[in-house]
Design an enzyme around this catalytic site. Sequence first.
Site, PDB file in Angstrom:
ATOM      1  N   CYS A  49       0.804  -1.231   0.000  1.00  0.00           N
ATOM      2  CA  CYS A  49       0.000   0.000   0.000  1.00  0.00           C
ATOM      3  C   CYS A  49       0.833   1.276   0.000  1.00  0.00           C
ATOM      4  O   CYS A  49       0.278   2.364  -0.008  1.00  0.00           O
ATOM      5  CB  CYS A  49      -0.971   0.001   1.175  1.00  0.00           C
ATOM      6  N   CYS A 118      11.994  -7.205  13.023  1.00  0.00           N
ATOM      7  CA  CYS A 118      12.603  -8.132  12.067  1.00  0.00           C
ATOM      8  C   CYS A 118      11.629  -8.266  10.895  1.00  0.00           C
ATOM      9  O   CYS A 118      10.561  -8.860  11.038  1.00  0.00           O
ATOM     10  CB  CYS A 118      12.834  -9.463  12.772  1.00  0.00           C
TER      11      CYS A 118
END
EC number: 1.8.4.12
Length: 137
Positions: A49, A118
């Site tokens: 997006c 992460c």
Amino acid sequence: MAKETTPDHPATELNEIQRYVTQERGTEAPYSGKLLHNKREGVYHCLCCNQPLFYSDSKYDSGCGWPSFYQPVSDDAIRYLDDNTHNMHRVEIRCGHCDAHLGHVFPDGPQPTGERFCVNSASLSFTDGENGDKTAG
């Protein structure tokens, strides 16, 4: 599950690993991501997006095999979910705008936050701060 399409990047444009990571909560192989060793200044966005997620100045080498950041661009950039898969407790991170899977956050990062976001390269795009070039992970 992440939304299948967005105005900026329909899910049909995702390659196999990008779709697996963002739409199916998958994980790319460690040390395989295109953005792992990126050291340029700029902004990391959600691949699906284009929402800004992390600034390059919060990226560091954690040695884990995936791009690591110590903080997102804002509190609402990331959505947090409990993840009890693989016989362990983790905190999944998703895009706060489109709900695409990004990776996990761990409490073993550097200061000032002590957190390690992460993130799969395949869930990110990078916009170079100097020339505006975009690179998909």
